[in-house]
Design a protein around this motif. Structure first.
Motif, mmCIF file in Angstrom:
data_model
loop_
_atom_site.group_PDB
_atom_site.id
_atom_site.type_symbol
_atom_site.label_atom_id
_atom_site.label_comp_id
_atom_site.label_asym_id
_atom_site.label_seq_id
_atom_site.Cartn_x
_atom_site.Cartn_y
_atom_site.Cartn_z
ATOM 1 N N GLN A 94 -48.684 8.717 -34.649
ATOM 2 C CA GLN A 94 -49.664 8.292 -33.650
ATOM 3 C C GLN A 94 -49.803 9.348 -32.555
ATOM 4 O O GLN A 94 -50.904 9.611 -32.066
ATOM 5 C CB GLN A 94 -49.242 6.956 -33.044
ATOM 6 N N ALA A 95 -48.695 9.960 -32.175
ATOM 7 C CA ALA A 95 -48.732 11.000 -31.147
ATOM 8 C C ALA A 95 -49.578 12.182 -31.607
ATOM 9 O O ALA A 95 -50.355 12.750 -30.825
ATOM 10 C CB ALA A 95 -47.315 11.452 -30.811
ATOM 11 N N PHE A 96 -49.461 12.559 -32.880
ATOM 12 C CA PHE A 96 -50.297 13.636 -33.407
ATOM 13 C C PHE A 96 -51.766 13.242 -33.411
ATOM 14 O O PHE A 96 -52.632 14.042 -33.044
ATOM 15 C CB PHE A 96 -49.866 14.015 -34.835
ATOM 16 N N ASP B 232 -54.773 15.111 -31.464
ATOM 17 C CA ASP B 232 -55.960 15.606 -32.176
ATOM 18 C C ASP B 232 -57.247 15.049 -31.583
ATOM 19 O O ASP B 232 -58.256 15.744 -31.504
ATOM 20 C CB ASP B 232 -55.892 15.244 -33.662
ATOM 21 N N LYS B 233 -57.196 13.796 -31.161
ATOM 22 C CA LYS B 233 -58.391 13.131 -30.654
ATOM 23 C C LYS B 233 -58.721 13.540 -29.218
ATOM 24 O O LYS B 233 -59.874 13.794 -28.882
ATOM 25 C CB LYS B 233 -58.210 11.618 -30.730
ATOM 26 N N SER B 234 -57.708 13.594 -28.361
ATOM 27 C CA SER B 234 -57.995 13.802 -26.938
ATOM 28 C C SER B 234 -57.121 14.859 -26.256
ATOM 29 O O SER B 234 -57.161 14.991 -25.038
ATOM 30 C CB SER B 234 -57.825 12.474 -26.188
ATOM 31 N N GLU B 235 -56.309 15.574 -27.053
ATOM 32 C CA GLU B 235 -55.386 16.581 -26.517
ATOM 33 C C GLU B 235 -54.411 15.988 -25.499
ATOM 34 O O GLU B 235 -53.929 16.681 -24.608
ATOM 35 C CB GLU B 235 -56.143 17.773 -25.944
ATOM 36 N N ASP B 236 -54.111 14.710 -25.651
ATOM 37 C CA ASP B 236 -53.156 14.009 -24.780
ATOM 38 C C ASP B 236 -51.761 14.165 -25.372
ATOM 39 O O ASP B 236 -51.479 13.697 -26.468
ATOM 40 C CB ASP B 236 -53.536 12.531 -24.697
ATOM 41 N N LEU B 237 -50.885 14.822 -24.642
ATOM 42 C CA LEU B 237 -49.528 15.088 -25.115
ATOM 43 C C LEU B 237 -48.492 14.074 -24.632
ATOM 44 O O LEU B 237 -47.326 14.191 -24.988
ATOM 45 C CB LEU B 237 -49.079 16.484 -24.667
ATOM 46 N N TYR C 88 -42.963 11.921 -25.004
ATOM 47 C CA TYR C 88 -42.080 10.756 -24.999
ATOM 48 C C TYR C 88 -41.279 10.662 -26.302
ATOM 49 O O TYR C 88 -40.058 10.489 -26.285
ATOM 50 C CB TYR C 88 -42.890 9.469 -24.787
ATOM 51 N N VAL C 89 -41.962 10.784 -27.437
ATOM 52 C CA VAL C 89 -41.299 10.649 -28.737
ATOM 53 C C VAL C 89 -40.257 11.746 -28.928
ATOM 54 O O VAL C 89 -39.129 11.478 -29.366
ATOM 55 C CB VAL C 89 -42.338 10.667 -29.877
ATOM 56 N N VAL C 90 -40.609 12.972 -28.594
ATOM 57 C CA VAL C 90 -39.673 14.086 -28.771
ATOM 58 C C VAL C 90 -38.501 13.961 -27.802
ATOM 59 O O VAL C 90 -37.347 14.153 -28.185
ATOM 60 C CB VAL C 90 -40.400 15.442 -28.625
ATOM 61 N N ALA C 91 -38.770 13.616 -26.549
ATOM 62 C CA ALA C 91 -37.692 13.448 -25.577
ATOM 63 C C ALA C 91 -36.740 12.332 -26.012
ATOM 64 O O ALA C 91 -35.514 12.471 -25.894
ATOM 65 C CB ALA C 91 -38.260 13.155 -24.190
ATOM 66 N N LYS C 92 -37.290 11.252 -26.524
ATOM 67 C CA LYS C 92 -36.460 10.154 -27.020
ATOM 68 C C LYS C 92 -35.609 10.625 -28.205
ATOM 69 O O LYS C 92 -34.436 10.260 -28.323
ATOM 70 C CB LYS C 92 -37.355 8.979 -27.424
ATOM 71 N N GLY C 93 -36.189 11.452 -29.064
ATOM 72 C CA GLY C 93 -35.451 11.998 -30.200
ATOM 73 C C GLY C 93 -34.323 12.925 -29.775
ATOM 74 O O GLY C 93 -33.234 12.917 -30.359
#
Length: 64
Positions: free
Chosen positions: A23-25, A29-34, A39-44
């Motif tokens: 979903q993050a990707f 892709d849709k809005s360049e919102d990182l 969040y996902v990477v930091a949580k990982g």
């Protein structure tokens, strides 16, 4: 991604919620919102840190 994190001296990220990762990707892709990706990477990365801490604690306790 994990190789890039290691190259920058960071822990690899353990991604546990693969649907949120995809979903993050899509969001980027849709809005360049990182924000979701960060969040996902930091949580990982935090998950990696927790596992390493548990290993260290076990090793220290076993050595005592």
């Amino acid at each position: 991604m994990n190789q890039m994190l290691l190259n920058y001296g960071m822990l690899p990220a353990i991604i546990t919620d693969h649907s949120k990762y995809r979903q993050a990707f899509r969001r980027y892709d849709k809005s360049e919102d990182l924000t979701l990706m960060v969040y996902v990477v930091a949580k990982g990365i935090l998950e990696s840190y927790k596992i390493l801490t548990e290993i260290q604690d076990k090793y220290v306790n076993d050595r005592c």
